[in-house]
Design a protein around this motif. Sequence first.
Motif, PDB file in Angstrom:
ATOM      1  N   ALA A  32       0.837  -1.211   0.000  1.00  0.00           N
ATOM      2  CA  ALA A  32       0.000   0.000   0.000  1.00  0.00           C
ATOM      3  C   ALA A  32       0.865   1.252   0.000  1.00  0.00           C
ATOM      4  O   ALA A  32       0.578   2.217  -0.724  1.00  0.00           O
ATOM      5  CB  ALA A  32      -0.937  -0.006   1.202  1.00  0.00           C
ATOM      6  N   ASP A  33       1.929   1.254   0.801  1.00  0.00           N
ATOM      7  CA  ASP A  33       2.820   2.409   0.838  1.00  0.00           C
ATOM      8  C   ASP A  33       3.720   2.453  -0.394  1.00  0.00           C
ATOM      9  O   ASP A  33       4.043   3.528  -0.893  1.00  0.00           O
ATOM     10  CB  ASP A  33       3.668   2.408   2.108  1.00  0.00           C
ATOM     11  CG  ASP A  33       2.873   2.805   3.339  1.00  0.00           C
ATOM     12  OD1 ASP A  33       1.876   3.540   3.199  1.00  0.00           O
ATOM     13  OD2 ASP A  33       3.251   2.392   4.445  1.00  0.00           O
ATOM     14  N   PRO A  69       7.636   6.540  -6.211  1.00  0.00           N
ATOM     15  CA  PRO A  69       8.013   6.327  -7.606  1.00  0.00           C
ATOM     16  C   PRO A  69       8.656   4.950  -7.722  1.00  0.00           C
ATOM     17  O   PRO A  69       9.236   4.450  -6.744  1.00  0.00           O
ATOM     18  CB  PRO A  69       9.023   7.437  -7.895  1.00  0.00           C
ATOM     19  CG  PRO A  69       9.271   8.156  -6.626  1.00  0.00           C
ATOM     20  CD  PRO A  69       8.356   7.608  -5.571  1.00  0.00           C
ATOM     21  N   PRO A  70       8.572   4.320  -8.865  1.00  0.00           N
ATOM     22  CA  PRO A  70       9.184   2.991  -8.992  1.00  0.00           C
ATOM     23  C   PRO A  70      10.700   3.084  -8.872  1.00  0.00           C
ATOM     24  O   PRO A  70      11.290   4.130  -9.156  1.00  0.00           O
ATOM     25  CB  PRO A  70       8.765   2.536 -10.392  1.00  0.00           C
ATOM     26  CG  PRO A  70       8.411   3.780 -11.123  1.00  0.00           C
ATOM     27  CD  PRO A  70       7.958   4.773 -10.101  1.00  0.00           C
ATOM     28  N   PRO A  71      11.324   1.985  -8.451  1.00  0.00           N
ATOM     29  CA  PRO A  71      12.785   1.994  -8.364  1.00  0.00           C
ATOM     30  C   PRO A  71      13.409   2.108  -9.752  1.00  0.00           C
ATOM     31  O   PRO A  71      12.841   1.611 -10.736  1.00  0.00           O
ATOM     32  CB  PRO A  71      13.125   0.648  -7.721  1.00  0.00           C
ATOM     33  CG  PRO A  71      11.951  -0.215  -7.982  1.00  0.00           C
ATOM     34  CD  PRO A  71      10.764   0.690  -8.077  1.00  0.00           C
ATOM     35  N   THR A  72      14.547   2.750  -9.805  1.00  0.00           N
ATOM     36  CA  THR A  72      15.277   2.831 -11.072  1.00  0.00           C
ATOM     37  C   THR A  72      15.953   1.491 -11.338  1.00  0.00           C
ATOM     38  O   THR A  72      16.074   0.650 -10.435  1.00  0.00           O
ATOM     39  CB  THR A  72      16.357   3.919 -11.024  1.00  0.00           C
ATOM     40  OG1 THR A  72      17.328   3.555 -10.019  1.00  0.00           O
ATOM     41  CG2 THR A  72      15.754   5.296 -10.721  1.00  0.00           C
ATOM     42  N   GLU A  73      16.433   1.320 -12.541  1.00  0.00           N
ATOM     43  CA  GLU A  73      17.162   0.101 -12.876  1.00  0.00           C
ATOM     44  C   GLU A  73      18.425  -0.010 -12.018  1.00  0.00           C
ATOM     45  O   GLU A  73      18.778  -1.104 -11.567  1.00  0.00           O
ATOM     46  CB  GLU A  73      17.530   0.098 -14.360  1.00  0.00           C
ATOM     47  CG  GLU A  73      18.138  -1.203 -14.833  1.00  0.00           C
ATOM     48  CD  GLU A  73      18.381  -1.241 -16.328  1.00  0.00           C
ATOM     49  OE1 GLU A  73      19.362  -1.883 -16.735  1.00  0.00           O
ATOM     50  OE2 GLU A  73      17.591  -0.641 -17.079  1.00  0.00           O
ATOM     51  N   ASP A  74      19.087   1.117 -11.765  1.00  0.00           N
ATOM     52  CA  ASP A  74      20.283   1.106 -10.915  1.00  0.00           C
ATOM     53  C   ASP A  74      19.947   0.659  -9.487  1.00  0.00           C
ATOM     54  O   ASP A  74      20.696  -0.094  -8.879  1.00  0.00           O
ATOM     55  CB  ASP A  74      20.946   2.485 -10.878  1.00  0.00           C
ATOM     56  CG  ASP A  74      21.666   2.829 -12.174  1.00  0.00           C
ATOM     57  OD1 ASP A  74      21.981   1.909 -12.967  1.00  0.00           O
ATOM     58  OD2 ASP A  74      21.916   4.029 -12.392  1.00  0.00           O
ATOM     59  N   ARG A 105      13.337  -1.908  -1.011  1.00  0.00           N
ATOM     60  CA  ARG A 105      13.809  -0.660  -1.618  1.00  0.00           C
ATOM     61  C   ARG A 105      15.092  -0.256  -0.908  1.00  0.00           C
ATOM     62  O   ARG A 105      15.403  -0.760   0.174  1.00  0.00           O
ATOM     63  CB  ARG A 105      12.773   0.465  -1.450  1.00  0.00           C
ATOM     64  CG  ARG A 105      11.498   0.307  -2.226  1.00  0.00           C
ATOM     65  CD  ARG A 105      11.657   0.347  -3.739  1.00  0.00           C
ATOM     66  NE  ARG A 105      12.267   1.576  -4.247  1.00  0.00           N
ATOM     67  CZ  ARG A 105      11.594   2.614  -4.706  1.00  0.00           C
ATOM     68  NH1 ARG A 105      10.273   2.586  -4.733  1.00  0.00           N
ATOM     69  NH2 ARG A 105      12.239   3.684  -5.168  1.00  0.00           N
ATOM     70  N   LEU A 106      15.816   0.660  -1.502  1.00  0.00           N
ATOM     71  CA  LEU A 106      16.993   1.236  -0.852  1.00  0.00           C
ATOM     72  C   LEU A 106      16.567   2.516  -0.155  1.00  0.00           C
ATOM     73  O   LEU A 106      15.979   3.411  -0.784  1.00  0.00           O
ATOM     74  CB  LEU A 106      18.090   1.538  -1.866  1.00  0.00           C
ATOM     75  CG  LEU A 106      18.722   0.333  -2.566  1.00  0.00           C
ATOM     76  CD1 LEU A 106      19.769   0.813  -3.568  1.00  0.00           C
ATOM     77  CD2 LEU A 106      19.345  -0.620  -1.559  1.00  0.00           C
ATOM     78  N   GLY A 107      16.874   2.618   1.123  1.00  0.00           N
ATOM     79  CA  GLY A 107      16.494   3.800   1.887  1.00  0.00           C
ATOM     80  C   GLY A 107      17.115   5.083   1.363  1.00  0.00           C
ATOM     81  O   GLY A 107      16.540   6.163   1.504  1.00  0.00           O
ATOM     82  N   CYS A 108      18.277   4.983   0.739  1.00  0.00           N
ATOM     83  CA  CYS A 108      18.927   6.184   0.209  1.00  0.00           C
ATOM     84  C   CYS A 108      18.206   6.728  -1.018  1.00  0.00           C
ATOM     85  O   CYS A 108      18.442   7.872  -1.414  1.00  0.00           O
ATOM     86  CB  CYS A 108      20.396   5.909  -0.122  1.00  0.00           C
ATOM     87  SG  CYS A 108      20.684   4.781  -1.509  1.00  0.00           S
ATOM     88  N   GLN A 109      17.318   5.954  -1.591  1.00  0.00           N
ATOM     89  CA  GLN A 109      16.628   6.368  -2.810  1.00  0.00           C
ATOM     90  C   GLN A 109      15.194   6.813  -2.575  1.00  0.00           C
ATOM     91  O   GLN A 109      14.516   7.246  -3.506  1.00  0.00           O
ATOM     92  CB  GLN A 109      16.653   5.228  -3.834  1.00  0.00           C
ATOM     93  CG  GLN A 109      18.049   4.855  -4.273  1.00  0.00           C
ATOM     94  CD  GLN A 109      18.785   6.040  -4.860  1.00  0.00           C
ATOM     95  OE1 GLN A 109      18.382   6.603  -5.869  1.00  0.00           O
ATOM     96  NE2 GLN A 109      19.877   6.446  -4.214  1.00  0.00           N
TER      97      GLN A 109
END
Length: 104
Positions: A55-56, A61-66, A82-86
């Motif tokens: 839900a969150d 935004p979707p993750p980038t390929e990187d 996900r990566l917290g830095c992103q």
Amino acid sequence: MPKVTFVQMDGAEHAVKVAAGTTVLEAAKANDLPMVGTCGGSMVCATCHVKICAADRARLPPPTEDEEDTLDLAFGVTADSRLGCQIELTDALEGIRIQLTSTM
């Protein structure tokens, strides 16, 4: 200032208010939460791996390929990873719950 909740591996919850534009990694470090973030947000180590419920996740935004490539280095990656830095925390993410993961 969005309010976000960090959930530690033991289930302990920490609700914090952060300045809009702060990343999850920055917010965790500023609040003395257990997130390594070895590379300082340059997206090469995956030690800021977190999990975000579906839900969150739909609000992000979707993750980038990187980001997806870097997540391949993390342990226990799932669709919620996900990566917290992103992840930049904004007012639109008010109430998001962030599950911390083990980076060891």
